[in-house]
Scaffold this active site. Sequence first.
Site, short mmCIF file in Angstrom:
data_model
loop_
_atom_site.label_atom_id
_atom_site.label_comp_id
_atom_site.label_asym_id
_atom_site.label_seq_id
_atom_site.Cartn_x
_atom_site.Cartn_y
_atom_site.Cartn_z
N ASP A 8 0.82 -1.22 0.00
CA ASP A 8 0.00 0.00 0.00
C ASP A 8 0.86 1.26 0.00
O ASP A 8 0.43 2.31 -0.51
CB ASP A 8 -0.91 0.01 1.24
CG ASP A 8 -1.61 -1.31 1.46
OD1 ASP A 8 -2.84 -1.35 1.34
OD2 ASP A 8 -0.93 -2.31 1.75
N PHE A 9 2.05 1.19 0.57
CA PHE A 9 2.90 2.38 0.67
C PHE A 9 3.47 2.81 -0.68
O PHE A 9 4.03 3.90 -0.80
CB PHE A 9 4.05 2.13 1.66
CG PHE A 9 3.60 1.77 3.05
CD1 PHE A 9 2.29 1.99 3.46
CD2 PHE A 9 4.49 1.21 3.95
CE1 PHE A 9 1.87 1.66 4.75
CE2 PHE A 9 4.08 0.87 5.24
CZ PHE A 9 2.77 1.09 5.64
N HIS A 51 -3.37 -1.54 4.78
CA HIS A 51 -2.29 -2.52 4.87
C HIS A 51 -2.73 -3.86 4.27
O HIS A 51 -2.27 -4.92 4.69
CB HIS A 51 -1.87 -2.75 6.32
CG HIS A 51 -1.34 -1.53 7.00
ND1 HIS A 51 -2.15 -0.51 7.44
CD2 HIS A 51 -0.07 -1.18 7.33
CE1 HIS A 51 -1.41 0.43 8.02
NE2 HIS A 51 -0.15 0.05 7.94
#
Length: 259
Positions: A8-9, A51
């Site tokens: 997700d980052f 996440h």
Amino acid sequence: LADVQYGDFLFCMMDQMANNAAQMTYMSGGSIRVPMVMRAPVGATTRGAQHAQSLEGFFTHIPGLKVICPSTAYDAKGLLKTAIRDENPVVVFEHKLLYGSKGNRAEKSALSPAGEVPEEEYLIPFGVAAKRREGSDITIVATLLMIYRAMEAAETLQKEGISVEIIDPRTLVPFDYETVINSIKKTSRLMIVEEDTRRNGWGAEIAAQIAEDAIYYLDAPIKRVATFDVPIPFAPVMENFVVPSAQRIVDEARKLMNS
């Protein structure tokens, strides 16, 4: 070679990924190379929406990036070595529940995809799918954790007289359409199983390409089984509901056989 704790980052670095890494070789006429490998864990593991996403579809859409999805320990080594030797940017998506049950990446309910991994050097070429199971009635194309859920579903369906062939593309960009088409020539039915969301997912692209190139080999509409188009819930019971399960694959396969 870099990695992030959660896939997700990657959204925090989309400018660098999409506008720079993916574009520089083309913009420079080949004089600049970007031999970058980015590893990113994906998949739902009861950690909530930020996440838990499966991002494969986003990155297959960006020209200039290669996208790989190893589902076994053997493939993880061979594909990663190929990625490191590639002069183009490669995104490696790894499912968190396939890291096994030990070590820093241990996850509750993790599977262990451990198997024979030679110590000596070997490479797995991009764009070459693996046939995980032979079958004659339905072709299932799946990646990462969904390979194992498809295998579980295939065991249940076999008891009902439904024979499932399972294709693991291993790389989404480039994609091995030849192996999939050869399989549906035999089975005449295609199901695509992905943990990515259904709308505009990589499965939709595969379905569209098969419809263009091989629709006359099919005796039934292409079936897609994917995560519902909602943010991944934090509550485990709801996460289990929205992410494809072996039982949902079984249910959809029965419908496909009756189409």
